[in-house]
Design an enzyme around this catalytic site. Structure first.
Site, PDB file in Angstrom:
ATOM      1  CE  LYS A   1      -3.266   2.684   2.724  1.00  0.00           C
ATOM      2  NZ  LYS A   1      -3.994   2.815   4.005  1.00  0.00           N
TER       3      LYS A   1
ATOM      4  N   GLY B   1     -11.261   7.563   6.170  1.00  0.00           N
ATOM      5  CA  GLY B   1     -12.368   8.448   6.516  1.00  0.00           C
ATOM      6  C   GLY B   1     -13.714   7.782   6.691  1.00  0.00           C
TER       7      GLY B   1
ATOM      8  CB  THR C   1      -9.920   5.096  12.620  1.00  0.00           C
ATOM      9  OG1 THR C   1      -8.562   5.306  12.241  1.00  0.00           O
ATOM     10  CG2 THR C   1     -10.231   5.932  13.855  1.00  0.00           C
TER      11      THR C   1
ATOM     12  N   GLY D   1      -8.506   8.647   9.521  1.00  0.00           N
ATOM     13  CA  GLY D   1      -8.872   8.658  10.939  1.00  0.00           C
ATOM     14  C   GLY D   1      -9.917   9.693  11.312  1.00  0.00           C
TER      15      GLY D   1
END
Lengths: 258, 74
Positions: A100, A188, A210, A161
């Protein structure tokens, strides 16, 4: 779910379209249980200098025991050179050529640097990496990254986050419409409804960390995300009914009181 | 003629290690520091050194050695 609805990226095939991060879980046990509840088959992790005193947790053992595919990231890279170095390290350490690619020099918003990302992607693809770049929801950049050989693109919904959902929705739709590689909405996504929306728009997968890890009940939230991704995907495949400006009756309006 | 008494490398930016008999290759360093060698990568002066060559990679004075491993992340 239709068993034939598999997701192919690079050399791998996935049944689950929910990818997960491993950060921010309170304990390793909670992480393992949550990932199991999510049904995820691909997990991200980062690389750092090890503690010579040997105080680091062994994060890999439970992930490998669970049969997870690893997607190491280049977090911490501030430019292409850093990211290329990080990717070579992850390949050596983890024995995977999947990476990634993330390059975010700005610590406040962690916005991915498009120029450095494109440059690093070109180099890493040539070195045989399966590159999944974290990127802004920029349709032009998505095509450029696809053209240099990235295996998928990973546009953001909103800052990492932030749990603010699909602030980039209009541009995600353009990316999804134009992409010839899988689109994984990353960053997000704060609620299962965000994940379902991304899938309804036609995203191929979402990556969640998150929102799951800092929930009061990460295991239950992981399951909620799994259901949402499945629901969103099924809705996309079924085809959403069109919107209209005015009411269209669902019951016959004639013949009862006349 | 100047004569250097010892050669030293720096591991992970904080741990100096003297190069001496028996501690001269990357393999030796990992053993000396009792570090787990599975699932780690080593860079010497910012160049990744493949695990298959650790035992032949001899170190020089001032080498900057960094050992990396996986941690949780998104």
């Amino acid at each position: 779910m239709n068993k034939q609805d598999l997701l192919n990226i690079g050399d791998k095939t996935f049944q689950s379209r929910l990818f997960t991060g491993t950060g921010k879980f309170a304990t390793s046990e909670l992480m393992t249980q949550s990932l199991a509840a999510s049904g995820s088959e691909l997990v991200t992790m980062a690389l750092k200098r090890i503690d010579i005193a040997g105080k680091d947790d062994d994060i890999l053992k439970p992930l490998l025991a669970a049969g997870m595919n690893l997607l190491p990231n280049t977090s911490g890279a501030k430019n292409a050179q850093d990211a290329i170095f990080a990717a070579r390290l992850t390949r050596e350490a983890l024995g995977t050529n999947w990476v990634k690619l993330e390059i975010h020099p700005d610590p406040k918003y962690l916005m991915p640097d498009p120029i450095e990302t494109l440059h690093a992607a070109q180099v890493l693809v040539k070195e045989g990496f399966v590159v999944l770049p974290y990127m802004h929801a920029d349709p032009v950049l998505a095509k450029r990254l696809e053209e240099v050989g990235c295996a998928a693109v990973m546009p953001l919904g909103s800052p990492i986050g932030s749990n603010k959902g699909l602030a980039s929705r209009e541009f995600l739709q353009i990316i999804i419409e134009q992409a010839r590689v899988p689109v994984v909405v990353d960053a997000g996504i704060g609620a299962p409804s965000d994940a379902a929306l991304a899938m309804e728009l036609g995203a191929d997968a979402v990556l969640i960390n998150t929102a799951m890890a800092v929930s009061n009940n990460p295991v239950a939230m992981a399951n909620a995300f799994a259901l949402a991704v499945t629901a969103g995907r099924q809705a996309y495949l079924a085809g959403l009914a069109p919107k209209a400006q005015h009411a269209i009756a669902t019951s016959p309006l004639t013949g009862f009181l006349n | 003629m100047s004569h250097k008494l010892s050669s030293q490398v720096l591991v992970n930016q904080v741990t100096p290690v003297d190069i001496e008999s028996g501690v001269s290759t990357l393999n030796d360093i990992m053993n000396f520091l009792a570090l787990e060698s599975s699932s780690v990568a080593i860079a010497v002066n910012n160049v990744v050194i493949s695990k298959s060559t650790w035992s032949q990679h001899t170190l020089s004075d001032g080498d900057n050695i960094n050992v990396f491993g996986a941690i949780a992340g998104g």
